[in-house]
Design a protein around this motif. Structure first.
Motif, mmCIF file in Angstrom:
data_model
loop_
_atom_site.group_PDB
_atom_site.id
_atom_site.type_symbol
_atom_site.label_atom_id
_atom_site.label_comp_id
_atom_site.label_asym_id
_atom_site.label_seq_id
_atom_site.Cartn_x
_atom_site.Cartn_y
_atom_site.Cartn_z
ATOM 1 N N ILE A 173 -0.588 147.843 -15.220
ATOM 2 C CA ILE A 173 -0.076 148.728 -14.172
ATOM 3 C C ILE A 173 0.748 149.830 -14.837
ATOM 4 O O ILE A 173 1.702 149.552 -15.577
ATOM 5 N N TYR A 174 0.379 151.071 -14.575
ATOM 6 C CA TYR A 174 1.020 152.233 -15.173
ATOM 7 C C TYR A 174 1.684 153.081 -14.086
ATOM 8 O O TYR A 174 1.365 152.960 -12.905
ATOM 9 N N LEU A 229 6.077 146.861 -4.664
ATOM 10 C CA LEU A 229 6.352 146.639 -6.085
ATOM 11 C C LEU A 229 6.961 145.263 -6.332
ATOM 12 O O LEU A 229 6.732 144.655 -7.390
ATOM 13 N N ASP A 230 7.730 144.772 -5.365
ATOM 14 C CA ASP A 230 8.368 143.469 -5.516
ATOM 15 C C ASP A 230 7.342 142.339 -5.573
ATOM 16 O O ASP A 230 7.583 141.299 -6.187
ATOM 17 N N LYS A 231 6.186 142.541 -4.965
ATOM 18 C CA LYS A 231 5.157 141.506 -4.965
ATOM 19 C C LYS A 231 4.579 141.257 -6.349
ATOM 20 O O LYS A 231 4.066 140.172 -6.634
ATOM 21 N N VAL A 232 4.637 142.273 -7.205
ATOM 22 C CA VAL A 232 4.091 142.108 -8.561
ATOM 23 C C VAL A 232 5.178 142.151 -9.629
ATOM 24 O O VAL A 232 4.889 142.069 -10.820
ATOM 25 N N GLY A 233 6.441 142.313 -9.191
ATOM 26 C CA GLY A 233 7.557 142.243 -10.125
ATOM 27 C C GLY A 233 7.769 143.470 -10.981
ATOM 28 O O GLY A 233 8.289 143.382 -12.100
ATOM 29 N N ILE A 234 7.394 144.640 -10.464
ATOM 30 C CA ILE A 234 7.596 145.875 -11.230
ATOM 31 C C ILE A 234 9.072 146.270 -11.193
ATOM 32 O O ILE A 234 9.699 146.293 -10.145
ATOM 33 N N GLU A 235 9.611 146.583 -12.365
ATOM 34 C CA GLU A 235 11.039 146.870 -12.497
ATOM 35 C C GLU A 235 11.348 148.342 -12.237
ATOM 36 O O GLU A 235 10.592 149.231 -12.633
ATOM 37 N N GLY A 241 -5.537 156.314 3.217
ATOM 38 C CA GLY A 241 -4.691 155.279 3.776
ATOM 39 C C GLY A 241 -3.509 155.018 2.864
ATOM 40 O O GLY A 241 -3.350 155.645 1.814
ATOM 41 N N VAL A 242 -2.647 154.097 3.260
ATOM 42 C CA VAL A 242 -1.474 153.735 2.468
ATOM 43 C C VAL A 242 -1.839 152.555 1.573
ATOM 44 O O VAL A 242 -2.260 151.508 2.057
ATOM 45 N N GLY A 243 -1.684 152.748 0.269
ATOM 46 C CA GLY A 243 -2.009 151.699 -0.681
ATOM 47 C C GLY A 243 -0.781 150.887 -1.057
ATOM 48 O O GLY A 243 0.296 151.437 -1.267
ATOM 49 N N SER A 244 -0.950 149.559 -1.138
ATOM 50 C CA SER A 244 0.142 148.679 -1.563
ATOM 51 C C SER A 244 -0.440 147.484 -2.315
ATOM 52 O O SER A 244 -1.605 147.110 -2.123
ATOM 53 N N PHE A 245 0.382 146.899 -3.172
ATOM 54 C CA PHE A 245 -0.070 145.781 -3.997
ATOM 55 C C PHE A 245 -0.131 144.479 -3.196
ATOM 56 O O PHE A 245 0.828 144.108 -2.532
ATOM 57 N N LYS A 246 -1.286 143.793 -3.313
ATOM 58 C CA LYS A 246 -1.360 142.398 -2.861
ATOM 59 C C LYS A 246 -1.080 141.493 -4.055
ATOM 60 O O LYS A 246 -0.404 140.487 -3.951
ATOM 61 N N ASN A 247 -1.644 141.899 -5.197
ATOM 62 C CA ASN A 247 -1.330 141.311 -6.493
ATOM 63 C C ASN A 247 -1.583 142.385 -7.538
ATOM 64 O O ASN A 247 -1.934 143.520 -7.181
#
Length: 467
Positions: free
Chosen positions: A309-310, A283-289, A114-120
């Motif tokens: 997160i790596y 990525l915006d949900k967890v603030g990854i630059e 499936g497609v993985g995405s960040f909730k937190n």
């Protein structure tokens, strides 16, 4: 299925699946998420592996048709069955797909489709066509790879204007294929169809092909492709448009003087490189630059600005190479496990699987000149190699760059038969900071291709034996 893990990896390419195996070996409870129904990512399914299968098949055909007579072998009515060639490619991919799946089971890695995405930062939502679920992990590794890049105003319609993915599944051999981009992908796939009888026109904005490698390598490969295949090169040209007219493609390009050329071809392969694939990750949900090139910013340990997160492989800075992604993944796995590994980016080789092959590791001569480092050059032509002469594979040269004071090997660049294997000795030599004299004083088997590297190292002091 389990829902709590030590490590969650998003993406199952050579970065992701290798990382998963190493994490499992280190005793970490590991999950891997893949949006497609098969594992292996771009490299296995539409990149490294299928292209090498096609390169091997096309090279066999070309050698049988044009070179076997030189060995006293007459072969009549040689022809290509493209459908069977592509079917073989698919079978190769399928076998390796099965191998990766086996390795996940063997190492007890939990696979989620499936497609993985960040909730937190610790929770990943997985969406498949039929369901949704969430899993949590103490650490998350992003290994989502890249996708083909295009040019402004050019629509890759996947019919006549194609990317590397479609080029691996054509139903006909083009009479004329325009390749936009003189890099690795363009030269490899151009070679496939050039060997099968296509006229190939390469349009490259830079002044040389393989512009990121030592300039001699690009020059030698260009000379070989023009001599042995129906290749034409338009260097210093900017592609301004590509129009699908139904049965053909009209490609326009402009040189640096403003002169415009229009080319008509069966297909136009856009091979200008790849771009990081981070779409839908949240990525915006967890603030990854991200940096200005859309790559995920990381520190020396491949950790993002969000602790735990790596990111590895094509989504981060550096060359987009499968083995680079794998190395980064192993390093991250070991860091998470509390070890202190390291990675030396200067000893990651680059390889072009054309014929002759091209392989490079370390600094180029242009880079050394720019940095002001004093160096010495040693070279040995394959035309002087006994093994190359017996095989009829005399094109190419081995080139070594050594520090002028210390003699330490700073770079090795090879174009010639089996360069993809020969670069191994050069890479090991540089990893152990060998001097050119060290390689020159090691006995090499004769007659072999790898003794060409020794001769190049001898030539640093102009004492090569066979030239």
């Amino acid at each position: 299925m389990e829902s709590q893990f030590d490590v969650i990896i998003i993406g199952s390419g050579p970065g992701g699946y290798v990382t998963a195996i190493r994490c499992a070996q280190l005793g970490l409870k590991t999950a891997i998420i893949e949006k497609y129904s098969v594992l292996g990512g771009t490299c296995l399914n539409v990149g490294c592996i299928p292209s090498k299968a096609m390169l091997d098949s096309s090279e066999r055909y070309h050698e049988i048709k044009y070179s076997s007579v030189n060995h006293g072998i007459d072969v009549d009515n040689t022809r290509v069955d493209l459908k069977r060639m592509i079917a073989r490619k698919a079978d190769v991919v399928s076998k390796i797909n099965g191998g990766v799946s086996y390795l996940m089971k063997k190492n007890k890695v939990e696979v989620f489709q499936g497609v993985g995405s960040f909730k937190n930062k610790n929770t990943i939502l997985i969406k498949s066509e039929t369901a949704e679920e969430t899993i949590t992990g103490a650490n998350v590794i992003i290994a989502t790879g890249s996708k083909p890049a295009s040019l402004p105003g050019i629509d890759i319609d996947k019919k006549r204007i194609i990317s590397s993915t479609e080029a691996l599944n054509l139903k006909e051999i083009p009479k004329h294929l325009v390749v936009v981009g003189g890099g690795v992908i363009g030269m490899e796939l151009g070679s496939v169809y050039g060997r099968l009888g296509s006229k190939i026109t390469v349009i490259e904005y830079a002044g040389s092909i393989l512009a990121n490698m030592d300039k001699k390598m690009g020059a030698e490969l260009q000379k070989s492709l023009k001599k042995n295949l129906d290749f034409e090169f338009l260097l210093g040209y900017k592609v301004t448009g590509a129009t699908n007219t139904g049965d053909s493609i009209a490609v326009t390009a402009e040189d640096k003087n403003g002169d415009i050329v229009t080319l008509e071809s069966d297909y136009c392969l856009v091979a200008i490189g790849r771009k990081p694939y981070t779409t839908g990750l949240g990525l915006d949900k967890v603030g990854i630059e991200l940096n200005s090139r859309g790559q995920i910013s990381t520190d020396k340990n491949m950790e993002t600005n969000v602790k735990g997160i790596y990111a590895i492989g094509d989504v981060v800075e550096g060359p987009m190479l499968a083995h680079k992604a794998s190395e980064e993944g192993i390093v991250v796995a070991e860091i998470i496990a509390g070890q202190k590994p390291h990675i030396n980016y200067n000893t990651i080789p680059s390889i072009v699987y054309t014929s002759p092959e091209v392989a490079s590791v370390g600094k180029t001569e242009e880079e050394l000149k720019t940095s002001g480092i004093k160096y010495k050059v040693g070279q040995f032509p394959f035309s002087a190699s006994g093994r190359a002469i017996t095989s009829g594979k005399t094109e190419g040269v081995a080139k070594v760059l050594a520090d002028a004071k210390t003699d330490e090997i700073l770079g090795f660049h090879i174009i010639g038969e089996r360069a993809s294997d020969l670069i191994g000795e050069a890479t090991v030599s540089m990893a152990y900071r060998a001097a050119a004299e060290d390689i020159a004083r090691i006995s090499h088997g004769h007659p072999t291709y790898y003794e060409n590297l020794r001769e190049a190292c001898l030539d640093v002091e102009k004492i090569a034996i066979h030239i």
